[in-house]
Design an enzyme around this catalytic site. Structure first.
Site, PDB file in Angstrom:
ATOM      1  CD  GLU A   7     -20.478  -1.917   0.928  1.00  0.00           C
ATOM      2  OE1 GLU A   7     -20.960  -1.670  -0.207  1.00  0.00           O
ATOM      3  OE2 GLU A   7     -19.523  -1.308   1.408  1.00  0.00           O
ATOM      4  CE  LYS A  54      -8.148 -11.568  -3.005  1.00  0.00           C
ATOM      5  NZ  LYS A  54      -7.489 -10.391  -3.689  1.00  0.00           N
ATOM      6  CD  GLU A  99     -19.328   1.162  -7.378  1.00  0.00           C
ATOM      7  OE1 GLU A  99     -19.031  -0.025  -7.623  1.00  0.00           O
ATOM      8  OE2 GLU A  99     -19.571   1.569  -6.227  1.00  0.00           O
TER       9      GLU A  99
HETATM   10  P1  NAP Z   1     -13.297  -6.331  -7.365  1.00  0.00           P
HETATM   11  O1  NAP Z   1     -12.706  -6.990  -8.539  1.00  0.00           O
HETATM   12  O2  NAP Z   1     -14.731  -6.557  -7.045  1.00  0.00           O
HETATM   13  O3  NAP Z   1     -12.376  -6.701  -6.115  1.00  0.00           O
HETATM   14  C1  NAP Z   1     -12.773  -6.810  -4.771  1.00  0.00           C
HETATM   15  C2  NAP Z   1     -12.091  -8.003  -4.141  1.00  0.00           C
HETATM   16  O4  NAP Z   1     -12.584  -9.223  -4.709  1.00  0.00           O
HETATM   17  C3  NAP Z   1     -10.591  -8.040  -4.367  1.00  0.00           C
HETATM   18  O5  NAP Z   1      -9.951  -8.585  -3.240  1.00  0.00           O
HETATM   19  C4  NAP Z   1     -10.500  -8.954  -5.571  1.00  0.00           C
HETATM   20  O6  NAP Z   1      -9.228  -9.494  -5.792  1.00  0.00           O
HETATM   21  C5  NAP Z   1     -11.515 -10.001  -5.223  1.00  0.00           C
HETATM   22  N1  NAP Z   1     -11.968 -10.792  -6.365  1.00  0.00           N
HETATM   23  C6  NAP Z   1     -11.936 -10.470  -7.687  1.00  0.00           C
HETATM   24  N2  NAP Z   1     -12.431 -11.476  -8.430  1.00  0.00           N
HETATM   25  C7  NAP Z   1     -12.789 -12.462  -7.574  1.00  0.00           C
HETATM   26  C8  NAP Z   1     -13.368 -13.749  -7.731  1.00  0.00           C
HETATM   27  N3  NAP Z   1     -13.681 -14.235  -8.931  1.00  0.00           N
HETATM   28  N4  NAP Z   1     -13.591 -14.505  -6.638  1.00  0.00           N
HETATM   29  C9  NAP Z   1     -13.299 -14.022  -5.413  1.00  0.00           C
HETATM   30  N5  NAP Z   1     -12.747 -12.814  -5.199  1.00  0.00           N
HETATM   31  C10 NAP Z   1     -12.489 -12.037  -6.262  1.00  0.00           C
HETATM   32  O7  NAP Z   1     -13.065  -4.791  -7.471  1.00  0.00           O
HETATM   33  P2  NAP Z   1     -11.768  -4.092  -8.079  1.00  0.00           P
HETATM   34  O8  NAP Z   1     -11.170  -4.855  -9.212  1.00  0.00           O
HETATM   35  O9  NAP Z   1     -10.895  -3.866  -6.984  1.00  0.00           O
HETATM   36  O10 NAP Z   1     -12.429  -2.772  -8.648  1.00  0.00           O
HETATM   37  C11 NAP Z   1     -13.272  -2.810  -9.800  1.00  0.00           C
HETATM   38  C12 NAP Z   1     -14.528  -2.032  -9.564  1.00  0.00           C
HETATM   39  O11 NAP Z   1     -15.220  -2.539  -8.440  1.00  0.00           O
HETATM   40  C13 NAP Z   1     -14.303  -0.576  -9.203  1.00  0.00           C
HETATM   41  O12 NAP Z   1     -14.079   0.225 -10.273  1.00  0.00           O
HETATM   42  C14 NAP Z   1     -15.583  -0.249  -8.489  1.00  0.00           C
HETATM   43  O13 NAP Z   1     -16.590   0.050  -9.381  1.00  0.00           O
HETATM   44  C15 NAP Z   1     -15.899  -1.516  -7.760  1.00  0.00           C
HETATM   45  N6  NAP Z   1     -15.477  -1.473  -6.340  1.00  0.00           N
HETATM   46  C16 NAP Z   1     -16.410  -1.357  -5.383  1.00  0.00           C
HETATM   47  C17 NAP Z   1     -16.037  -1.307  -4.054  1.00  0.00           C
HETATM   48  C18 NAP Z   1     -17.018  -1.161  -2.951  1.00  0.00           C
HETATM   49  O14 NAP Z   1     -16.661  -0.809  -1.852  1.00  0.00           O
HETATM   50  N7  NAP Z   1     -18.271  -1.436  -3.173  1.00  0.00           N
HETATM   51  C19 NAP Z   1     -14.698  -1.378  -3.711  1.00  0.00           C
HETATM   52  C20 NAP Z   1     -13.747  -1.523  -4.717  1.00  0.00           C
HETATM   53  C21 NAP Z   1     -14.163  -1.571  -6.020  1.00  0.00           C
HETATM   54  P3  NAP Z   1      -8.231  -8.623  -6.692  1.00  0.00           P
HETATM   55  O15 NAP Z   1      -7.665  -7.651  -5.746  1.00  0.00           O
HETATM   56  O16 NAP Z   1      -7.232  -9.555  -7.222  1.00  0.00           O
HETATM   57  O17 NAP Z   1      -9.047  -7.987  -7.783  1.00  0.00           O
END
Ligand code: NAP
Ligand code: MG
Length: 493
Positions: A257, A182, A389
């Protein structure tokens, strides 16, 4: 700018069992170019029924059919073929990645090369996995078999889209698993672009499936699905916690991660130019949208003022621009949502600390989710901009007095993904390396990442490791086989 995706708004479906499949609801969602704010693609939005279909395809490919009969050497050959196709089409993929994420084209090119390298690495490792013979008493034989964990559900973020897909798919396929990936809703395009290449390379249908859509719907359905054996996730700590709770119901294996608030530590006597460069590179590469971003810059008091000055001077030269231009060193953030999130931290930061440079939207852009590279200084480690973060081009510079205080501040965080230390004093360097509670430490550098070495965090940065043999390990179960060599009955009853 020449591009096939620029002029045509392409539609992509889900990729299930070797076919493009519409979502059962018929719903699509838009995908943007964050530098122009234009829609560049429409993508099928999967619901729980669509995810179920993908998991069933992966389940059936794992449980029967040609895949379980495929030798490890053959799996390696298929991965090499895929890598070759990626190398042949690197420019095309880099352009899509650049346009979809907003990252500079030169960085996107490095990413795609790393993608191919990752598939090649696991191609080579596939048939080097060995079991053990266990030293049990002489009247028995005990050995271990390494067996693939099964169907892997893989959920990835938007900062390195095709590379994060490779870190997940390559080891899983080398191990003999089948996958349902996904991608992040913002950046599904490169993964979808290569989806049919898996079958072209010779992977049987159903081995790699891609479902698009919202995390709360498609992602959550994948995590909850009883047909999935393991979830591999990269993203925010908040979603990581939701995933662990949901996966508990079916006791899936989970690896996470989750990013961090990584300290980049500078001692007096470090090579000045290299250190200033390293401080900026550590936090501003990829617009700061990096899980290991060196977003807390810890500087020894004796060099603090001059260091902040030098960083600020050099940061003025960072070239913001259109992502497809080769001189661009910083593009827009990935989405409106991320732009708003980072902007809100800029406002918080202005209340919590002093601004050396940046702090808002660069004036030269009428469109696009651009944010100035921003350096806050005199930051307290208790400030929100030092604890949370931000995932954007925002640095928090914190002064420290001596090695002990540096270590204390560095470790005073719920996260533990990465850190870096800059000094010419080898004794100090290794004392600090040992004292840091993190999964990755760089000495006199920050960010270089190689597929041969493990990647992952301590504390709330997650658990499990990706890359290297460690990353492959996470896709295996261990079966112990005991063979009785003694023909006399047990004689217990
Ligand atoms: P996120 O919400 O954690 O998204 C990461 C992945 O998880 C996406 O594919 C997301 O889908 C999916 N996801 C979201 N909610 C879920 C759930 N309840 N069950 C299963 N999967 C789910 O991160 P983001 O919205 O892209 O970014 C928000 C914050 O996360 C950033 O500002 C940053 O702080 C952090 N982040 C961290 C990393 C890292 O490498 N550690 C990478 C990206 C972001 P969607 O695409 O629909 O949200
Ligand atoms: Mg999200």
């Amino acid at each position: 700018m020449s591009s096939s995706v620029k002029t045509v708004v392409r539609a992509y479906q889900n990729y299930v069992n070797g076919q493009w499949v519409k979502s059962s609801s018929g719903e699509m969602f838009p995908v943007y170019d964050p530098s122009t704010e234009e829609v560049i693609a429409q993508v099928a939005s999967a619901n729980a029924a669509d995810v179920d279909q993908a998991v069933k395809a992966a389940r059936s490919a794992f449980d029967s059919g040609p895949w379980p009969q495929t030798s490890a050497a053959e799996r390696g050959r298929l991965l090499y073929k895929l890598a070759e196709k990626i190398r042949q089409n690197a420019a095309h993929l880099a352009e899509i990645e650049c346009r979809n994420t907003g990252k500079p084209i030169v960085e996107a090119e490095y990413d795609i090369a790393d993608v191919a390298t990752c598939y090649e690495y696991y191609a080579g490792l596939a048939n080097k996995v060995l079991g053990h013979v266990n030293p049990v008493p002489a009247n028995a034989l005990s050995f271990t078999l390494r067996e693939p964990v099964g169907v892997a559900g893989q959920i990835i973020p938007w900062n390195y889209p095709l590379l994060m897909a490779a870190w997940k798919l390559a080891p899983a396929l080398a191990a003999g698993c089948t996958c349902v990936l996904k991608p992040a809703e913002q950046t599904p395009l490169t993964a979808l672009e290569i989806a049919p290449w898996f079958e072209e390379a010779g992977f049987p249908p159903g081995v790699v499936n891609i479902v698009n859509g919202m995390g709360e719907i498609a992602g959550a359905a994948l995590v909850a699905h009883p047909g999935v054996d393991k979830i591999a996730f990269t993203g925010s700590a908040a979603v990581g916690k939701v995933i662990v709770k949901s996966a508990a119901d079916t006791l899936k294996r989970v690896t996470l991660e989750l990013g961090g608030k990584s300290p980049n530590i500078f001692f007096e006597g470090a090579d000045w130019e290299a250190a200033v460069d390293g401080a900026l590179f550590g936090v501003f590469i990829n617009q700061g949208e990096v899980c290991s971003a060196g977003s807390r810059i810890l500087v020894e008091k004796k060099i603090y003022s001059k260091f902040v000055e030098s960083m600020t001077e050099k940061a003025k030269r960072i070239k913001l621009g259109a992502p497809m231009e080769r001189e661009t060193k910083m593009g827009p953030l990935v989405s409106k949502e991320q732009y708003d999130r980072v902007s809100s931290y800029l406002e918080i930061g202005k209340k919590e600390a002093k601004v050396a440079i940046g702090g808002g939207r660069p004036k030269q852009f009428g469109k696009g989710y651009y944010v100035e590279p921003t350096i806050f200084y005199d930051v307290e480690n208790s400030a929100r901009i030092a604890r949370e973060e931000i995932f954007g081009p925002v640095a928090s510079v914190i002064p420290f007095d001596g090695e002990g205080e540096a270590i204390r501040i560095a470790n005073d965080t719920p996260y533990g993904l990465a850190a870096a230390v800059w000094t010419r004093d080898i004794f100090k360097a290794f004392r600090v390396v040992k004292a840091l509670r993190v999964g990755i430490v760089w000495v006199n550098h920050m960010q270089p990442t190689y597929v041969e070495a493990p990647w992952g965090g301590y504390k709330q940065s997650g658990f499990g490791r990706e890359l290297g043999p460690w990353g492959l390990e996470e896709y295996f179960e261990t079966k112990q086989v005991f063979v009785n060599l003694d023909e006399t009955p047990i004689g217990w009853y």
